[in-house]
Design a protein around this motif. Structure first.
Motif, PDB file in Angstrom:
ATOM      1  N   THR A  58     -12.895 -40.147 -90.322  1.00  0.00           N
ATOM      2  CA  THR A  58     -11.641 -40.500 -90.969  1.00  0.00           C
ATOM      3  C   THR A  58     -11.407 -39.588 -92.156  1.00  0.00           C
ATOM      4  OG1 THR A  58     -12.739 -42.124 -92.352  1.00  0.00           O
ATOM      5  CG2 THR A  58     -11.826 -42.912 -90.266  1.00  0.00           C
ATOM      6  N   GLY A  59     -10.225 -39.655 -92.715  1.00  0.00           N
ATOM      7  CA  GLY A  59      -9.943 -38.851 -93.888  1.00  0.00           C
ATOM      8  C   GLY A  59      -8.648 -38.084 -93.776  1.00  0.00           C
ATOM      9  N   GLY A  60      -7.783 -38.437 -92.868  1.00  0.00           N
ATOM     10  CA  GLY A  60      -6.500 -37.763 -92.764  1.00  0.00           C
ATOM     11  C   GLY A  60      -6.433 -36.805 -91.597  1.00  0.00           C
ATOM     12  N   ALA A  61      -5.312 -36.126 -91.547  1.00  0.00           N
ATOM     13  CA  ALA A  61      -5.075 -35.195 -90.450  1.00  0.00           C
ATOM     14  C   ALA A  61      -5.965 -33.961 -90.596  1.00  0.00           C
ATOM     15  CB  ALA A  61      -3.605 -34.775 -90.446  1.00  0.00           C
ATOM     16  N   PRO A  62      -6.436 -33.409 -89.452  1.00  0.00           N
ATOM     17  CA  PRO A  62      -7.241 -32.185 -89.533  1.00  0.00           C
ATOM     18  C   PRO A  62      -6.402 -31.037 -90.071  1.00  0.00           C
ATOM     19  CG  PRO A  62      -6.804 -32.766 -87.242  1.00  0.00           C
ATOM     20  CD  PRO A  62      -6.243 -33.855 -88.101  1.00  0.00           C
ATOM     21  N   GLY A  63      -7.041 -30.113 -90.713  1.00  0.00           N
ATOM     22  CA  GLY A  63      -6.343 -28.962 -91.257  1.00  0.00           C
ATOM     23  C   GLY A  63      -7.328 -27.870 -91.614  1.00  0.00           C
ATOM     24  N   PHE A  64      -6.832 -26.829 -92.241  1.00  0.00           N
ATOM     25  CA  PHE A  64      -7.668 -25.712 -92.628  1.00  0.00           C
ATOM     26  C   PHE A  64      -7.866 -25.727 -94.129  1.00  0.00           C
ATOM     27  CE2 PHE A  64      -5.795 -24.452 -88.619  1.00  0.00           C
ATOM     28  CZ  PHE A  64      -6.899 -23.966 -87.942  1.00  0.00           C
ATOM     29  N   HIS A  65      -8.905 -25.070 -94.573  1.00  0.00           N
ATOM     30  CA  HIS A  65      -9.177 -24.957 -96.001  1.00  0.00           C
ATOM     31  C   HIS A  65      -9.593 -23.528 -96.302  1.00  0.00           C
ATOM     32  CE1 HIS A  65     -13.487 -24.913 -95.111  1.00  0.00           C
ATOM     33  NE2 HIS A  65     -13.243 -25.921 -94.305  1.00  0.00           N
ATOM     34  N   LYS A  66      -9.898 -23.273 -97.549  1.00  0.00           N
ATOM     35  CA  LYS A  66     -10.299 -21.945 -97.970  1.00  0.00           C
ATOM     36  C   LYS A  66     -11.538 -21.488 -97.193  1.00  0.00           C
ATOM     37  CE  LYS A  66     -11.614 -19.399-102.099  1.00  0.00           C
ATOM     38  NZ  LYS A  66     -11.928 -19.477-103.516  1.00  0.00           N
ATOM     39  N   VAL A  96     -12.778 -27.727 -87.451  1.00  0.00           N
ATOM     40  CA  VAL A  96     -11.679 -28.647 -87.740  1.00  0.00           C
ATOM     41  C   VAL A  96     -11.606 -29.741 -86.681  1.00  0.00           C
ATOM     42  CG1 VAL A  96      -9.164 -28.834 -87.888  1.00  0.00           C
ATOM     43  CG2 VAL A  96     -10.338 -26.947 -89.005  1.00  0.00           C
ATOM     44  N   ILE A  97     -11.795 -29.391 -85.435  1.00  0.00           N
ATOM     45  CA  ILE A  97     -11.632 -30.342 -84.332  1.00  0.00           C
ATOM     46  C   ILE A  97     -12.817 -31.289 -84.222  1.00  0.00           C
ATOM     47  CG2 ILE A  97     -11.454 -30.537 -81.816  1.00  0.00           C
ATOM     48  CD1 ILE A  97      -9.844 -27.907 -81.931  1.00  0.00           C
ATOM     49  N   ALA A  98     -14.040 -30.811 -84.447  1.00  0.00           N
ATOM     50  CA  ALA A  98     -15.238 -31.630 -84.254  1.00  0.00           C
ATOM     51  C   ALA A  98     -15.206 -32.932 -85.048  1.00  0.00           C
ATOM     52  CB  ALA A  98     -16.489 -30.821 -84.566  1.00  0.00           C
ATOM     53  N   PRO A  99     -14.857 -32.925 -86.343  1.00  0.00           N
ATOM     54  CA  PRO A  99     -14.815 -34.208 -87.062  1.00  0.00           C
ATOM     55  C   PRO A  99     -13.768 -35.163 -86.490  1.00  0.00           C
ATOM     56  CG  PRO A  99     -14.855 -32.395 -88.617  1.00  0.00           C
ATOM     57  CD  PRO A  99     -14.655 -31.808 -87.248  1.00  0.00           C
ATOM     58  N   ALA A 100     -12.643 -34.634 -86.066  1.00  0.00           N
ATOM     59  CA  ALA A 100     -11.600 -35.489 -85.497  1.00  0.00           C
ATOM     60  C   ALA A 100     -12.069 -36.090 -84.177  1.00  0.00           C
ATOM     61  CB  ALA A 100     -10.320 -34.683 -85.290  1.00  0.00           C
TER      62      ALA A 100
END
Length: 68
Positions: free
Chosen positions: A27-35, A18-22
């Motif tokens: 870009t693409g919005g706030a970091p978060g978790f997914h399935k 999650v942190i690495a792309p940020a």
């Protein structure tokens, strides 16, 4: 104890994904978790690891008992 270590390692791995792309300026919005994602061939694996190249490519790996 081993299970707790595995859970903490997986949590750290998830946080890195999650942190690495940020951190790389993605870009693409706030970091978060997914399935949860299960990588092919990773069933019953242990000791997960994640390497990230300088260009942002992620290389996940794990140990699979009895296989090389």
């Amino acid at each position: 104890m081993r299970r707790a270590t595995l859970i903490l390692t997986l949590a750290a791995l998830g946080a890195a994904l999650v942190i690495a792309p940020a951190a790389s300026g993605a870009t693409g919005g706030a970091p978060g978790f997914h399935k949860q994602v299960l990588l092919p061939g990773s069933g019953n694996g242990n000791e997960p690891s994640l390497a990230i190249s300088s260009s942002g490519i992620r290389y996940p790996s794990w140990q699979s008992p009895g296989e090389f």
